[in-house]
Design an enzyme around this catalytic site. Structure first.
Site, PDB file in Angstrom:
ATOM      1  N   LYS A  14       6.241 -10.391  -1.891  1.00 18.37           N
ATOM      2  CA  LYS A  14       6.990  -9.439  -1.045  1.00 18.37           C
ATOM      3  C   LYS A  14       8.479  -9.766  -1.003  1.00 18.37           C
ATOM      4  CE  LYS A  14       2.976  -7.696   0.277  1.00 18.37           C
ATOM      5  NZ  LYS A  14       2.460  -6.394   0.528  1.00 18.37           N
ATOM      6  N   LYS A  74      12.200  -4.963  -2.486  1.00 14.75           N
ATOM      7  CA  LYS A  74      11.331  -5.565  -3.504  1.00 14.75           C
ATOM      8  C   LYS A  74      11.702  -5.059  -4.907  1.00 14.75           C
ATOM      9  CE  LYS A  74       7.768  -5.229   0.049  1.00 14.75           C
ATOM     10  NZ  LYS A  74       6.734  -4.308   0.533  1.00 14.75           N
ATOM     11  N   GLU A 165       2.355   1.428  -4.911  1.00 18.10           N
ATOM     12  CA  GLU A 165       2.072   2.873  -4.893  1.00 18.10           C
ATOM     13  C   GLU A 165       2.903   3.525  -3.791  1.00 18.10           C
ATOM     14  OE1 GLU A 165      -2.202   2.837  -4.320  1.00 18.10           O
ATOM     15  OE2 GLU A 165      -2.505   3.577  -6.346  1.00 18.10           O
TER      16      GLU A 165
HETATM   17  C1  LIG Z   1      -2.336  -0.157  -6.913  1.00 20.49           C
HETATM   18  C2  LIG Z   1      -1.723  -1.032  -5.859  1.00 20.49           C
HETATM   19  C3  LIG Z   1      -0.728  -0.523  -5.032  1.00 20.49           C
HETATM   20  C4  LIG Z   1      -0.094  -1.335  -4.088  1.00 20.49           C
HETATM   21  N1  LIG Z   1       0.977  -0.843  -3.354  1.00 20.49           N
HETATM   22  C5  LIG Z   1       1.709  -1.701  -2.600  1.00 20.49           C
HETATM   23  C6  LIG Z   1       2.948  -1.283  -2.022  1.00 20.49           C
HETATM   24  O1  LIG Z   1       3.385  -0.138  -2.146  1.00 20.49           O
HETATM   25  N2  LIG Z   1       3.671  -2.200  -1.307  1.00 20.49           N
HETATM   26  C7  LIG Z   1       3.241  -3.492  -1.127  1.00 20.49           C
HETATM   27  O2  LIG Z   1       3.955  -4.283  -0.493  1.00 20.49           O
HETATM   28  N3  LIG Z   1       2.041  -3.907  -1.647  1.00 20.49           N
HETATM   29  C8  LIG Z   1       1.289  -3.063  -2.401  1.00 20.49           C
HETATM   30  N4  LIG Z   1       0.112  -3.489  -3.000  1.00 20.49           N
HETATM   31  C9  LIG Z   1      -0.350  -4.883  -2.785  1.00 20.49           C
HETATM   32  C10 LIG Z   1      -1.740  -4.997  -2.125  1.00 20.49           C
HETATM   33  O3  LIG Z   1      -1.614  -4.845  -0.753  1.00 20.49           O
HETATM   34  C11 LIG Z   1      -2.339  -6.358  -2.510  1.00 20.49           C
HETATM   35  O4  LIG Z   1      -2.610  -6.360  -3.891  1.00 20.49           O
HETATM   36  C12 LIG Z   1      -3.645  -6.668  -1.793  1.00 20.49           C
HETATM   37  O5  LIG Z   1      -3.434  -6.806  -0.410  1.00 20.49           O
HETATM   38  C13 LIG Z   1      -4.296  -7.939  -2.330  1.00 20.49           C
HETATM   39  O6  LIG Z   1      -3.453  -9.042  -2.179  1.00 20.49           O
HETATM   40  P1  LIG Z   1      -2.895  -9.913  -3.382  1.00 20.49           P
HETATM   41  O7  LIG Z   1      -2.332  -8.974  -4.413  1.00 20.49           O
HETATM   42  O8  LIG Z   1      -1.810 -10.749  -2.758  1.00 20.49           O
HETATM   43  O9  LIG Z   1      -4.004 -10.745  -3.944  1.00 20.49           O
HETATM   44  C14 LIG Z   1      -0.540  -2.672  -3.912  1.00 20.49           C
HETATM   45  C15 LIG Z   1      -1.576  -3.152  -4.735  1.00 20.49           C
HETATM   46  C16 LIG Z   1      -2.144  -2.369  -5.701  1.00 20.49           C
HETATM   47  C17 LIG Z   1      -3.196  -2.968  -6.610  1.00 20.49           C
END
Ligand SMILES: Cc1cc2nc3c(=O)[nH]c(=O)nc-3n(C[C@H](O)[C@H](O)[C@H](O)COP(=O)(O)O)c2cc1C
Length: 219
Positions: A14, A74, A165
């Site tokens: 983040k 970010k 996303e």
């Molecule tokens: C397709 C996708 C879209 C996501 N969109 C966002 C986003 O817009 N902003 C953000 O801060 N995190 C986003 N995330 C992060 C997810 O919240 C995160 O992957 C999930 O909580 C699992 O945690 P980790 O990736 O730290 O293992 C996204 C993850 C994925 C896979």
């Protein structure tokens, strides 16, 4: 690190260190990850808009105005930002283009094999176009697989990533003229290196996943 350690090391970063850039050599490998991702029938329905300059990243932040403001920094602090774009159609010209590329890459020992692959790919594509009526959705799924392989692949290189996303993708389409080119943005991934103060680092905020007994059925 073994694979389990890598999977626990990676997390959705983040806060990126704005002074730390991915080397050109490493980024060449990142591009290979994007190019070499598998896709159903090898349809490769993608395009990637990549920004590593301040100006390029500024343009991408046009998609983080208003409600999506939470993702703006970010983008700005990342080393490289990739917009994942999916094709909006797979017309005859594109199908022929894929076939020509495969022939150039030496995949066809004879005309029969070439014709068989062409027929099979068209068959699959038409099932999605006409029977299931989800051609665009099917192509987007292939693009998401690519995004997944990128996230794990870069982690093996010690590069942090954040998939997003939370973006005004319509504005991104407009900014980069994607629809006119036959593409639409489906998501954005920032790459770079974590800061020490990132709250989401697993050493500060542990990762959370559903337990194995819930997600696996072992036969
Ligand atoms: C397709 C996708 C879209 C996501 N969109 C966002 C986003 O817009 N902003 C953000 O801060 N995190 C986003 N995330 C992060 C997810 O919240 C995160 O992957 C999930 O909580 C699992 O945690 P980790 O990736 O730290 O293992 C996204 C993850 C994925 C896979």
């Amino acid at each position: 690190m073994n694979l389990t350690e890598i999977l626990n090391w990676r997390y959705s970063t983040k806060e990126f260190n704005p002074t730390k850039k991915i080397s050109n050599e490493d980024f060449e490998q990142v591009k290979t990850l994007l190019q070499m991702s598998p896709s159903s029938t090898n349809i490769q329905p993608w395009h990637f808009v990549i920004a590593d300059s301040k100006e390029g990243k500024e343009r991408i932040t046009k998609g983080t105005q208003g409600f999506f403001q939470f993702n703006e920094q970010k983008i700005k602090d990342a080393s490289h930002v990739i917009i994942f774009c999916a094709r909006t159609d797979a017309d005859d010209k594109y199908m022929q283009h894929l076939l020509d590329q495969e022939e150039k890459d030496g995949r066809y020992p004879n005309k029969e094999v070439k014709q068989m692959v062409f027929g099979a790919r068209n068959l699959f594509t038409n099932i999605h176009r006409y029977d299931l009526k989800d051609l665009q959705h099917w192509m987007e799924k292939q693009v998401y697989m690519n995004m997944g392989s990128l996230l794990i692949g870069v982690a093996t290189m010690g590069i942090d990533a954040l998939p997003m996303e939370g973006f005004d993708l319509k504005l991104i389409d407009e900014e980069f003229g994607l629809r006119k080119k036959g593409f639409t943005a489906v998501g954005v991934v920032s790459l770079g290196y974590r800061t020490e103060s990132d709250f989401n680092d697993p050493t500060k905020t542990p990762k959370s996943r559903l337990p194995e007994e819930e997600i696996f059925t072992i036969l």
